[in-house]
Design an enzyme around this catalytic site. Structure first.
Site, PDB file in Angstrom:
ATOM      1  N   CYS A  95      10.517  -1.346  -4.071  1.00 63.32           N
ATOM      2  CA  CYS A  95      10.253   0.009  -3.566  1.00 63.32           C
ATOM      3  C   CYS A  95       9.914   0.068  -2.069  1.00 63.32           C
ATOM      4  O   CYS A  95      10.807  -0.050  -1.247  1.00 63.32           O
ATOM      5  CB  CYS A  95       9.186   0.671  -4.420  1.00 63.32           C
ATOM      6  SG  CYS A  95       9.284   2.465  -4.330  1.00 63.32           S
ATOM      7  N   ARG A 129      10.377  13.869  -5.990  1.00 64.87           N
ATOM      8  CA  ARG A 129      10.094  12.453  -6.250  1.00 64.87           C
ATOM      9  C   ARG A 129      10.859  12.017  -7.482  1.00 64.87           C
ATOM     10  O   ARG A 129      11.020  12.780  -8.438  1.00 64.87           O
ATOM     11  CB  ARG A 129       8.591  12.238  -6.483  1.00 64.87           C
ATOM     12  CG  ARG A 129       7.776  12.223  -5.219  1.00 64.87           C
ATOM     13  CD  ARG A 129       6.387  11.656  -5.469  1.00 64.87           C
ATOM     14  NE  ARG A 129       6.369  10.202  -5.450  1.00 64.87           N
ATOM     15  CZ  ARG A 129       6.338   9.467  -4.345  1.00 64.87           C
ATOM     16  NH1 ARG A 129       6.326  10.033  -3.167  1.00 64.87           N
ATOM     17  NH2 ARG A 129       6.318   8.151  -4.409  1.00 64.87           N
ATOM     18  N   HIS A 192       9.352  -0.965 -10.421  1.00 63.74           N
ATOM     19  CA  HIS A 192       8.003  -1.495 -10.595  1.00 63.74           C
ATOM     20  C   HIS A 192       7.860  -1.773 -12.090  1.00 63.74           C
ATOM     21  O   HIS A 192       8.819  -1.827 -12.826  1.00 63.74           O
ATOM     22  CB  HIS A 192       6.952  -0.435 -10.234  1.00 63.74           C
ATOM     23  CG  HIS A 192       7.016   0.123  -8.861  1.00 63.74           C
ATOM     24  ND1 HIS A 192       6.440  -0.496  -7.790  1.00 63.74           N
ATOM     25  CD2 HIS A 192       7.555   1.277  -8.379  1.00 63.74           C
ATOM     26  CE1 HIS A 192       6.594   0.257  -6.708  1.00 63.74           C
ATOM     27  NE2 HIS A 192       7.273   1.328  -7.032  1.00 63.74           N
TER      28      HIS A 192
HETATM   29  N1  GLN Z   1       6.661   5.652   0.160  1.00 62.58           N
HETATM   30  C1  GLN Z   1       7.890   5.284  -0.415  1.00 62.58           C
HETATM   31  C2  GLN Z   1       8.593   6.388  -1.180  1.00 62.58           C
HETATM   32  O1  GLN Z   1       7.947   7.277  -1.739  1.00 62.58           O
HETATM   33  C3  GLN Z   1       7.653   4.091  -1.311  1.00 62.58           C
HETATM   34  C4  GLN Z   1       7.008   4.416  -2.624  1.00 62.58           C
HETATM   35  C5  GLN Z   1       6.682   3.218  -3.466  1.00 62.58           C
HETATM   36  O2  GLN Z   1       6.671   2.100  -2.971  1.00 62.58           O
HETATM   37  N2  GLN Z   1       6.397   3.430  -4.720  1.00 62.58           N
HETATM   38  O3  GLN Z   1       9.802   6.381  -1.232  1.00 62.58           O
END
Ligand code: GLN
Length: 240
Positions: A95, A129, A192
């Protein structure tokens, strides 16, 4: 005879370590021990002395603010990381650090956080998101099961993806249905979860690459993955 050793470098555990990413380090350590190696884990945070030698690198995700905090240090160590990647060191970046192993991550406010360009990818944050369980059919590791949570949408250039998304969003959730990216023995992914406890094939692949790079051979021990199998079945049935 003294045991063969492997060193894992954990990149930025203070700032980039979210949604169970530390589990990847634990799994690599324990499985490498089961395969007969003595394992040392080095935590590397901004400003630390960069270790001369390591065999495996693991880096996780984080908030945009965490990515900002590691940015200048990452630029400093970037050439060393590149050299190691080109030499075939196995690396797993998840990520936030997946994005920063690419060319850049542009936040929703238009702020650009520079990456190290090991992976030919570009990432732009959007308001929506992408959150939930994800299943990917990969080219090399069969089905990979994980969990994603990111605003960044990643577009890959002249580079192989890790696989096709079966359930979930992956790199950008729309255009190409791809997940992650591959370069030499570097794996970049949005998964993750932690990733490696549910996908021990990838952990063993990384350990075998590290052992072969260092010692020329890898003797695989037989490990009972019954619990990982159950976790995979359970996680892949979970709703988004
Ligand atoms: N900040 C980045 C995004 O939202 C990475 C998020 C994360 O590592 N979970 O894309």
């Amino acid at each position: 005879m003294s045991k063969k050793t492997l060193t894992i470098l954990h990149l930025y555990p203070k700032d980039m370590n979210i949604y169970g990413d530390y589990g990847n380090v634990l799994v690599l350590k324990r499985r490498a021990e089961w395969h007969g190696y003595e394992v040392k884990v080095i935590d590397y945070n901004p400003g630390d002395d960069f270790p001369e030698k390591f065999d495996i690198l693991v880096g996780g995700g984080g908030q945009d603010s965490g990515q900002d905090r590691v940015q200048s240090d990452l630029q400093k160590i970037g050439p060393k990381l590149k050299t190691m990647a080109n030499k075939g060191a196995p690396m797993l970046v998840v990520c936030g650090l997946y994005q920063l192993f690419g060319k850049f991550f542009q936040t929703q406010t238009g702020h650009v956080i520079k990456g190290v360009g090991i992976l030919d990818i570009e990432t732009f944050a959007e308001s929506e998101r992408l959150i939930g369980n994800i299943v990917t059919k990969s080219h090399e590791f069969g089905e990979i099961i994980g969990y994603e949570n990111h605003s960044g949408k990643t577009y890959i250039g002249n580079i192989t993806n890790l696989g096709k998304v079966i359930k979930g969003a992956g790199n950008n959730g729309k255009i190409d249905k791809t997940e992650g990216a591959r370069y030499k023995n570097v794996i970049g992914t949005y998964m993750h979860g932690s990733l490696l406890p549910k996908n021990p094939k990838i952990a063993d692949w990384m350990i075998s690459k590290a052992a072969t790079n260092k010692y020329g051979t890898f003797d695989k021990a037989k490990i009972d993955d019954g619990i990982a199998k159950l976790a995979r079945e359970h996680a892949s049935k979970r709703p988004r």
